[in-house]
Design an enzyme around this catalytic site. Structure first.
Site: not given
Ligand code: GDP
Length: 352
Positions: A96, A107, A139, A141, A163, A167
């Site tokens: 996810s 994968y 999602t 996404e 991803y 999906k």
């Molecule tokens: P997503 O929306 O399913 O990709 O959930 P995430 O929580 O992984 O990311 C949400 C948003 O936060 C995305 O646009 C990421 O690019 C942004 N983001 C900024 N900095 C970070 C980081 O350090 N980690 C993650 N996971 N996301 C980040």
């Protein structure tokens, strides 16, 4: 009514043994709790692995019948379906994490895309397609490079990661099986949903946990990616209830579940530091942008390219009007005004 006192349910949860893949435990654990409370007999599939740590939620899975299985193994899925004969199947199994999907695209396609097909086929193979109801964890996404604001059920998709592309296949195979075989199969298009059980590599959990470490003095600064990214964040506990609601409808249908409120990653960081009494000042731009502790003058937030995605979903905002009208969705926890506090809600996202 099939005459059984209890309904059987499948909560499929993700792969073990790799921390990046523990994330579907969030929704799986809340859904299992919710269904157990409703009197369901809950079954789950887990992958065999040598090492895994689910201490946080073991108390829930103790009450769940667990079967070893894998979304890349068709005959195994069919034999589990034949044994359990579930009334409802919730497909929460997935790799996810969007960023991880760029590193493991094949994968991700296998588990998230074709895995959904295998599960639907397993249900058909054992002759349950007219009785078993199927929930697919779709999602926001899927909207990726958004074609309309806010996004609703009719908004065209434009996936922006391996991803999301996987999906997208899953979404359409669910629609196709509904139309081709009259299966009760639905897509819940859930926008980001968070909780203390969220996997540590997602931005909400990463930020809250890291802010706690900064306050405790065990971490000097937090490295983040795109601070401008905007999301529509809800609470996982509210969202799993909507999964169940979708399967209780008279007719199978697809629904957006969202709060219709949007915040940036920068807003999230600002708010978290504010809540622990360490307000930030932002300075600089782009890769040079940093968050400075107003009181001490220390730099506590910096940007690192390491966390950028090759293609980014810049903005997501959901319109849950259909879920409101047909499922009674209220977007529960509401805007900042009635944000839950750690005192009133032990499951609050902001419990750091
Ligand atoms: P997503 O929306 O399913 O990709 O959930 P995430 O929580 O992984 O990311 C949400 C948003 O936060 C995305 O646009 C990421 O690019 C942004 N983001 C900024 N900095 C970070 C980081 O350090 N980690 C993650 N996971 N996301 C980040």
């Amino acid at each position: 009514g099939n005459g059984r006192a209890k309904k059987y349910v499948f909560v499929l949860r993700g792969a073990q043994g790799d921390r990046s893949r523990l994330d579907s435990l969030q929704d799986g654990s809340y859904l299992a709790e919710f269904l157990l409370e409703k009197g369901y007999s809950v079954h789950g599939i887990i992958r065999r692995s040598s090492s895994f740590n689910t201490a946080r939620i073991d108390h829930i899975f103790d009450k769940v019948s667990l079967h070893y299985g894998d979304l890349v193994d068709s005959s195994n899925l069919a034999s589990i379906m034949a044994k359990v004969k579930p009334d409802e199947v919730y497909n929460l199994a997935a790799q996810s994490h969007v960023k991880v999907s760029f590193e493991e695209p094949e994968y991700t396609a296998q588990a998230d895309g074709v895995g959904t097909l295998r599960l639907l086929e397993a249900i058909r193979t054992v002759g349950l397609e007219k009785t078993t109801r199927f929930y697919q964890a779709s999602t926001s996404e899927l909207y990726g490079m958004v074609q309309e604001v806010p996004q609703k059920e009719s908004t065209p998709f434009y996936p922006r990661s391996p991803y999301a592309v996987a999906k997208l296949y899953a979404y359409w195979i669910v629609v196709n099986y509904r139309e081709a075989y009259e299966m009760f199969a639905v897509n819940g298009i859930l926008f980001n949903h968070e909780s203390p059980r969220r996997g540590g590599t997602f931005v909400t959990k990463k930020v809250t946990a890291n802010v706690a470490q900064v306050v405790a003095g065990t971490r000097s600064r937090i490295l983040l990616g795109n601070l401008d990214s905007k999301r529509d964040w809800g609470h996982a506990k509210d969202y799993v209830r909507m999964m169940w609601m979708m399967l209780q409808c008279e007719k199978p249908d697809d629904f957006v579940v969202a709060t219709n409120k949007q915040y940036s990653v920068r807003d999230l960081v600002t708010l978290c530091f504010e809540m622990v009494g360490r307000p930030l000042i932002w300075r600089g731009q782009g890769l040079q942008e940093e968050g400075v502790d107003e009181k001490t003058g220390h730099v506590v937030v910096q940007v690192s390219e390491k966390y950028f995605r090759p293609t980014e979903v810049e903005t997501l905002l959901g319109d849950p009007a259909k879920a409101r009208a047909k499922l009674g969705w209220t977007g529960d926890r509401g805007p900042t005004g009635d944000r839950p506090t750690p005192e009133t809600d032990p499951n609050s996202l902001m419990t750091i």
